[in-house]
Design a protein around this motif. Structure first.
Motif, PDB file in Angstrom:
ATOM      1  N   GLN A 261      42.167 124.054 -65.394  1.00 39.23           N
ATOM      2  CA  GLN A 261      42.245 122.665 -65.828  1.00 39.23           C
ATOM      3  C   GLN A 261      42.657 122.554 -67.291  1.00 39.23           C
ATOM      4  O   GLN A 261      43.342 121.610 -67.682  1.00 39.23           O
ATOM      5  CB  GLN A 261      40.895 121.986 -65.595  1.00 39.23           C
ATOM      6  CG  GLN A 261      40.564 121.826 -64.116  1.00 39.23           C
ATOM      7  CD  GLN A 261      39.139 121.376 -63.889  1.00 39.23           C
ATOM      8  OE1 GLN A 261      38.437 120.979 -64.826  1.00 39.23           O
ATOM      9  NE2 GLN A 261      38.687 121.446 -62.633  1.00 39.23           N
ATOM     10  N   ILE A 262      42.254 123.512 -68.107  1.00 44.70           N
ATOM     11  CA  ILE A 262      42.691 123.518 -69.507  1.00 44.70           C
ATOM     12  C   ILE A 262      44.200 123.692 -69.592  1.00 44.70           C
ATOM     13  O   ILE A 262      44.875 123.123 -70.473  1.00 44.70           O
ATOM     14  CB  ILE A 262      41.959 124.628 -70.285  1.00 44.70           C
ATOM     15  CG1 ILE A 262      40.482 124.285 -70.430  1.00 44.70           C
ATOM     16  CG2 ILE A 262      42.586 124.851 -71.656  1.00 44.70           C
ATOM     17  CD1 ILE A 262      39.645 125.370 -71.071  1.00 44.70           C
ATOM     18  N   ASP A 263      44.757 124.460 -68.652  1.00 44.16           N
ATOM     19  CA  ASP A 263      46.205 124.661 -68.625  1.00 44.16           C
ATOM     20  C   ASP A 263      46.957 123.489 -68.007  1.00 44.16           C
ATOM     21  O   ASP A 263      48.177 123.559 -67.836  1.00 44.16           O
ATOM     22  CB  ASP A 263      46.538 125.929 -67.830  1.00 44.16           C
ATOM     23  CG  ASP A 263      46.090 127.191 -68.561  1.00 44.16           C
ATOM     24  OD1 ASP A 263      45.929 127.118 -69.797  1.00 44.16           O
ATOM     25  OD2 ASP A 263      45.878 128.228 -67.898  1.00 44.16           O
ATOM     26  N   GLY A 264      46.246 122.425 -67.640  1.00 44.40           N
ATOM     27  CA  GLY A 264      46.902 121.225 -67.136  1.00 44.40           C
ATOM     28  C   GLY A 264      46.787 121.005 -65.644  1.00 44.40           C
ATOM     29  O   GLY A 264      47.358 120.037 -65.127  1.00 44.40           O
ATOM     30  N   ALA A 265      46.069 121.856 -64.941  1.00 43.19           N
ATOM     31  CA  ALA A 265      45.935 121.694 -63.496  1.00 43.19           C
ATOM     32  C   ALA A 265      44.921 120.601 -63.176  1.00 43.19           C
ATOM     33  O   ALA A 265      43.938 120.417 -63.888  1.00 43.19           O
ATOM     34  CB  ALA A 265      45.496 123.005 -62.850  1.00 43.19           C
ATOM     35  N   THR A 266      45.175 119.872 -62.109  1.00 43.69           N
ATOM     36  CA  THR A 266      44.223 118.880 -61.633  1.00 43.69           C
ATOM     37  C   THR A 266      43.101 119.583 -60.872  1.00 43.69           C
ATOM     38  O   THR A 266      43.160 120.786 -60.598  1.00 43.69           O
ATOM     39  CB  THR A 266      44.914 117.867 -60.710  1.00 43.69           C
ATOM     40  OG1 THR A 266      45.422 118.559 -59.550  1.00 43.69           O
ATOM     41  CG2 THR A 266      46.062 117.178 -61.429  1.00 43.69           C
ATOM     42  N   HIS A 267      42.068 118.820 -60.509  1.00 45.12           N
ATOM     43  CA  HIS A 267      40.971 119.396 -59.733  1.00 45.12           C
ATOM     44  C   HIS A 267      41.472 119.940 -58.398  1.00 45.12           C
ATOM     45  O   HIS A 267      41.032 121.008 -57.943  1.00 45.12           O
ATOM     46  CB  HIS A 267      39.883 118.343 -59.494  1.00 45.12           C
ATOM     47  CG  HIS A 267      39.039 118.057 -60.703  1.00 45.12           C
ATOM     48  ND1 HIS A 267      38.080 118.923 -61.162  1.00 45.12           N
ATOM     49  CD2 HIS A 267      39.034 116.991 -61.549  1.00 45.12           C
ATOM     50  CE1 HIS A 267      37.487 118.417 -62.234  1.00 45.12           C
ATOM     51  NE2 HIS A 267      38.050 117.235 -62.499  1.00 45.12           N
TER      52      HIS A 267
ATOM     53  N   SER B 198      37.789 125.888 -64.686  1.00 44.02           N
ATOM     54  CA  SER B 198      37.932 125.273 -66.015  1.00 44.02           C
ATOM     55  C   SER B 198      39.161 125.796 -66.741  1.00 44.02           C
ATOM     56  O   SER B 198      39.882 125.040 -67.410  1.00 44.02           O
ATOM     57  CB  SER B 198      36.675 125.532 -66.843  1.00 44.02           C
ATOM     58  OG  SER B 198      35.537 124.979 -66.225  1.00 44.02           O
TER      59      SER B 198
END
Length: 270
Positions: free
Chosen positions: A168-174, A165
């Protein structure tokens, strides 16, 4: 104190029982035919490496070791890539689809693959992969994928969701979160997956005999079996071939053994 002493005696007896077949294997591999017929359980006197050199050349163990290594290594790479990614989805999915797919993978563990040997053989034949490395890799990847997914899923469920999580908050995809953050944390269970699958694939005899017999791409167990006949068996070559064939997988196990119990226990915990 007495209880501890008795427990140590029991463990020593168990260790001797487990090591006895190893002693017999190595002892017979270092004996000439005369010693094998006279005293199969006595230590070799004197030991000889003739069986080892003969097995290496006559049984063509060199090419067989290459075939086993290629099939095992590529199958493991495919199992780790597909199994870990599928397990990540199943462990994080909060839907009936994810749960249903997980149950489907569990059924793949329960049902013996021998039930599907005929249709699987026909499928590989239709694809033109009989007698090839690709056919064996495809077979082992499909057969061992349910077990691999089961191990990875349990381990991933024990990992806090906050790791992925935060990425993903930093912009990474799954995909990026999985490959850069989650997958490096799966090292213990990956070691377990490597060992358990490698031992099964390397030691498998029936499947390579059916799919690779007579193709020139036989694995180590099939090549060693060529020296076991109905009337005459060259036991010295057989045991020497078994020692040479088991050595690579034993070395891999010794290198990764600390991950086996740790990874398996962590997966059960999840």
């Amino acid at each position: 104190m007495r209880r501890t002493f008795l427990l140590e005696i029991v463990m020593i007896v168990v260790a001797v029982a487990f090591m006895f077949p190893v002693y017999v294997l190595i002892s017979l591999a270092l004996k000439d035919p005369g010693q094998i017929s006279r005293s199969p359980l006595a230590p070799p006197n004197p030991p000889t490496l003739d069986n080892v050199t003969s097995a290496w050349s006559a049984a063509a163990l060199g090419p067989s070791l290459v075939n086993s290594t290629v099939i095992t290594a590529v199958s493991l790479a495919a199992l780790i890539a597909l199994g870990s990614f599928a397990a990540y989805f199943l462990a994080r999915a909060q839907s009936r689809l994810g749960y249903g797919l997980y149950i489907l993978f569990l059924l793949g563990i329960v049902l013996p693959f021998q039930l599907g040997m005929i249709p699987l053989y026909q499928l590989v034949t239709d694809l033109g992969l009989i007698g090839t490395h690709a056919g064996m890799i495809l077979f082992y990847t499909g057969i061992q994928l349910p077990f691999t997914v089961f191990l990875y899923t349990g381990f991933i469920r024990a990992l806090p969701r906050e790791y992925a999580s935060a990425a993903q908050i930093d912009g990474a995809t799954h995909l990026v979160a999985f490959t850069r953050v989650v997958f490096p944390l799966l090292r213990p269970i990956t070691g377990t997956v490597l060992i358990l699958n490698a031992v099964f694939i390397w030691n498998d005899f029936f499947t390579p005999l059916v799919y690779l017999g007579g193709s020139g791409y036989e694995t180590v167990p099939v090549s060693v079996f060529a020296y076991v006949g109905q009337y005459v068996s060259q036991h010295g070559l057989v045991f020497a071939g078994l020692v040479l064939g088991a050595l690579p997988i034993v070395l891999v196990f010794l290198a990764l053994q600390r991950y086996v119990i740790k990874g398996f226990a962590s997966g059960l915990k999840g």
